[in-house]
Each structure stands twice: as C-alpha cells, then as structure tokens.
Design a protein around this motif. Structure first.
Motif, PDB file in Angstrom:
ATOM      1  N   TYR A   1      31.415   7.288   9.869  1.00  0.00           N
ATOM      2  CA  TYR A   1      32.615   7.570   9.180  1.00  0.00           C
ATOM      3  C   TYR A   1      33.605   8.138   9.760  1.00  0.00           C
ATOM      4  O   TYR A   1      33.424   8.540  11.204  1.00  0.00           O
TER       5      TYR A   1
ATOM      6  N   PRO B   1      34.791   5.111   6.958  1.00  0.00           N
ATOM      7  CA  PRO B   1      34.488   3.576   6.870  1.00  0.00           C
ATOM      8  C   PRO B   1      35.285   2.566   7.411  1.00  0.00           C
ATOM      9  O   PRO B   1      36.424   2.747   7.918  1.00  0.00           O
TER      10      PRO B   1
ATOM     11  N   ASP C   1      37.587  -0.685   7.755  1.00  0.00           N
ATOM     12  CA  ASP C   1      38.488  -1.434   6.913  1.00  0.00           C
ATOM     13  C   ASP C   1      37.750  -3.179   6.729  1.00  0.00           C
ATOM     14  O   ASP C   1      37.912  -3.769   7.923  1.00  0.00           O
ATOM     15  N   SER C   2      37.044  -3.440   5.873  1.00  0.00           N
ATOM     16  CA  SER C   2      36.467  -4.865   5.702  1.00  0.00           C
ATOM     17  C   SER C   2      37.399  -5.834   5.618  1.00  0.00           C
ATOM     18  O   SER C   2      37.114  -6.804   5.705  1.00  0.00           O
TER      19      SER C   2
ATOM     20  N   ASN D   1      34.246  -8.760   9.273  1.00  0.00           N
ATOM     21  CA  ASN D   1      32.757  -7.774   9.088  1.00  0.00           C
ATOM     22  C   ASN D   1      32.355  -7.409  10.776  1.00  0.00           C
ATOM     23  O   ASN D   1      31.382  -6.682  10.997  1.00  0.00           O
TER      24      ASN D   1
ATOM     25  N   VAL E   1      29.368  -5.252   9.758  1.00  0.00           N
ATOM     26  CA  VAL E   1      29.595  -4.226   8.684  1.00  0.00           C
ATOM     27  C   VAL E   1      28.783  -4.760   7.487  1.00  0.00           C
ATOM     28  O   VAL E   1      29.163  -5.823   6.947  1.00  0.00           O
TER      29      VAL E   1
ATOM     30  N   TYR F   1      28.004  -2.780   4.512  1.00  0.00           N
ATOM     31  CA  TYR F   1      28.596  -2.329   3.439  1.00  0.00           C
ATOM     32  C   TYR F   1      29.687  -1.103   3.853  1.00  0.00           C
ATOM     33  O   TYR F   1      29.711  -0.694   4.859  1.00  0.00           O
ATOM     34  N   SER F   2      30.563  -0.767   2.961  1.00  0.00           N
ATOM     35  CA  SER F   2      31.282   0.203   3.021  1.00  0.00           C
ATOM     36  C   SER F   2      31.596   0.963   1.753  1.00  0.00           C
ATOM     37  O   SER F   2      31.828   0.623   0.598  1.00  0.00           O
TER      38      SER F   2
ATOM     39  N   ASN G   1      34.008   4.320   0.358  1.00  0.00           N
ATOM     40  CA  ASN G   1      35.096   5.176   0.806  1.00  0.00           C
ATOM     41  C   ASN G   1      34.949   6.400   1.381  1.00  0.00           C
ATOM     42  O   ASN G   1      35.218   6.965   2.299  1.00  0.00           O
TER      43      ASN G   1
ATOM     44  N   GLY H   1      31.240   5.951   4.111  1.00  0.00           N
ATOM     45  CA  GLY H   1      31.281   5.571   5.221  1.00  0.00           C
ATOM     46  C   GLY H   1      30.890   4.067   5.089  1.00  0.00           C
ATOM     47  O   GLY H   1      30.769   3.431   4.242  1.00  0.00           O
ATOM     48  N   SER H   2      30.563   3.542   6.529  1.00  0.00           N
ATOM     49  CA  SER H   2      30.124   2.017   6.516  1.00  0.00           C
ATOM     50  C   SER H   2      28.543   1.983   7.072  1.00  0.00           C
ATOM     51  O   SER H   2      28.353   2.599   8.129  1.00  0.00           O
TER      52      SER H   2
END
Length: 93
Positions: free
Chosen positions: A26, A28, A30-31, A35, A56, A58-59, A61, A64-65
């Motif tokens: 945390y 997240p 920025d996708s 990735n 990455v 998943y994220s 908001n 976190g990711s």
C-alpha cells in the motif's frame, strides 16, 4: 517498507502482508504504467534489502496491490519464510 520501481518512476510503499511468493503493498501500484515492477523491501532495519522483479496481479484503491514475485532468489525466499515463522502470532483458541 519497500521501494517500488515502475519504469522511470519510483515510490515508497508499505508491505501489508508477505509470503514466499508475493506480497500486498500500500498504496496501490498505478496499473496504467504496466504490470512489471522491481521491488526493494526490508524485513527489518538491521537486515539487508530483498531485491526482486515482480508482477502486479491486482490493485484495489483502498486496499493496495497484490504482487507476485517473478524473479527472486531462493535465498531471499528462505529469508522471507524465516521472517514469517519468527513473527507468526498465534491466534487465541
């Protein structure tokens, strides 16, 4: 703490959960930037950093990711396992 390197940018994140295979960080990632990331994280102030490549998964908001380690040494995986075992807190029955 962790430093996330994504392309030419970097930012400081907090490792919320960790295992041999990945972690939750945390804030997240920025996708929109892709990735693939590089991570440099510390399990303790007196310990050397763990550096690895990651993806990455998943994220979310406000959560976190989810990060999957894609290139990490067996030595560093073992360090993470030992850290988790030493810091495991038993839940009350």
């Amino acid at each position: 703490p962790a430093i996330v390197y994504q392309g030419a940018k970097s930012f400081t994140a907090r490792v919320v959960q960790i295992s041999r295979g990945g972690c939750l960080i945390y804030p997240p990632v920025d996708s929109r930037q892709g990735n693939e990331i590089k991570l440099s994280l510390q399990l303790g102030a007196e310990l050397p950093s763990i550096n690895c490549r990651a993806e990455v998964v998943y994220s979310i908001n406000d959560r976190g990711s989810g990060i999957s380690f894609s290139e990490i040494s067996l030595y560093n995986q073992d360090r993470i396992s030992e850290y988790c075992e030493k810091n495991l807190v038993a839940e009350p029955a």
